[in-house]
Design a protein around this motif. Structure first.
Motif, PDB file in Angstrom:
ATOM      1  N   GLY A 180      44.087  23.118  37.460  1.00 46.25           N
ATOM      2  CA  GLY A 180      45.394  23.064  38.285  1.00 46.25           C
ATOM      3  C   GLY A 180      46.736  23.964  37.316  1.00 46.25           C
ATOM      4  O   GLY A 180      46.440  22.694  36.535  1.00 46.25           O
ATOM      5  N   MET A 181      47.575  24.110  38.207  1.00 43.61           N
ATOM      6  CA  MET A 181      48.754  23.854  37.899  1.00 43.61           C
ATOM      7  C   MET A 181      49.076  22.858  37.371  1.00 43.61           C
ATOM      8  O   MET A 181      50.167  22.642  36.419  1.00 43.61           O
ATOM      9  N   GLY A 182      48.999  22.168  38.615  1.00 42.76           N
ATOM     10  CA  GLY A 182      49.844  19.978  38.223  1.00 42.76           C
ATOM     11  C   GLY A 182      49.403  19.342  36.903  1.00 42.76           C
ATOM     12  O   GLY A 182      50.060  19.188  35.654  1.00 42.76           O
ATOM     13  N   ASP A 183      48.372  19.991  36.157  1.00 46.13           N
ATOM     14  CA  ASP A 183      47.659  19.366  34.545  1.00 46.13           C
ATOM     15  C   ASP A 183      48.004  19.896  33.694  1.00 46.13           C
ATOM     16  O   ASP A 183      48.268  19.879  32.822  1.00 46.13           O
ATOM     17  N   LEU A 184      47.958  21.551  34.064  1.00 46.85           N
ATOM     18  CA  LEU A 184      48.387  22.540  32.854  1.00 46.85           C
ATOM     19  C   LEU A 184      50.567  22.056  32.595  1.00 46.85           C
ATOM     20  O   LEU A 184      50.547  22.158  31.432  1.00 46.85           O
ATOM     21  N   VAL A 185      50.598  22.172  33.440  1.00 47.99           N
ATOM     22  CA  VAL A 185      51.910  21.633  32.993  1.00 47.99           C
ATOM     23  C   VAL A 185      52.102  19.948  32.641  1.00 47.99           C
ATOM     24  O   VAL A 185      52.563  20.141  31.410  1.00 47.99           O
ATOM     25  N   LEU A 186      51.226  18.750  32.648  1.00 46.14           N
ATOM     26  CA  LEU A 186      51.097  17.416  32.066  1.00 46.14           C
ATOM     27  C   LEU A 186      50.380  18.042  30.753  1.00 46.14           C
ATOM     28  O   LEU A 186      50.353  16.972  29.710  1.00 46.14           O
TER      29      LEU A 186
END
Length: 195
Positions: A26-32
């Motif tokens: 997901g997007m949040g994991d990609l940001v991290l």
């Protein structure tokens, strides 16, 4: 405690002309994962870096200066056959290094990593992925922040210290748009905003 197992001492920066970075969630994991991606760009400045992300997330990663190309994976309705077709296209890139930035087991990323035709492969030593890795990080440490877990992969590959600061570049036009929005809501630049 993280146990780093490396079949090679480290990956030479001169050997990496083409790198595949995979983060298929997901997007949040990609940001991290962006601090890890930023560090990979810093360590391998001359390499052509291709990011493989899930459909709809390409714009997020392409807005950074850390990757040269972005591929989006849309899981086809015909499942495994579609993934095999996608992977056969991916093999044409002939990556020197493929890095799976997922910290958990995932059969799709393991399958793509196995067939990516990269001479070196790095990631967490979990599930099916462990059979295909030259650079293994294990076990996943649930007490650590996700950014640190992903950075352990970079540490394993390079043997160098990493920059852990969370930085997500924002384009000037996006900053201007948000500034105008905030101004319309009566929020001025100097005010603290918590979202």
């Amino acid at each position: 405690k993280i146990h780093i197992i490396s079949l090679d001492k480290r990956f030479s920066t001169e050997d990496a002309h083409s790198i595949l970075l995979m983060r298929l969630d997901g997007m949040g994991d990609l940001v991290l994962a962006i601090p890890a991606i930023r560090n990979i760009r810093r360590i391998f400045p001359q390499a052509n870096i291709t990011a493989l992300v899930n459909k709809g997330l390409g714009e997020l990663i392409s807005s950074t200066s850390y990757v040269d190309n972005v591929l989006e994976l849309s899981i086809p309705k015909n499942g495994l056959a579609g993934i095999i077709r996608f992977t056969s296209q991916l093999r044409k890139f002939r990556f020197d290094l493929a890095i799976d930035l997922l910290t958990r087991s995932d059969w799709i990323s393991a399958f793509i990593l196995a067939l990516a035709r990269a001479s070196c492969k790095a990631g967490y030593d979990v599930g099916l992925r462990s059979f295909f890795l030259n650079f293994r990080v294990r076990p996943f440490n649930e007490t650590k922040y996700e950014v640190e877990n992903v950075l352990d992969i970079v540490r394993t590959i390079s043997g160098e210290p990493v920059d852990t600061s969370p930085l997500l570049p924002v384009e000037t036009r996006a900053q201007e748009f948000i500034g105008e929005r905030f101004k319309g809501w009566g929020i001025i630049d100097k005010e603290l905003l918590i979202g």
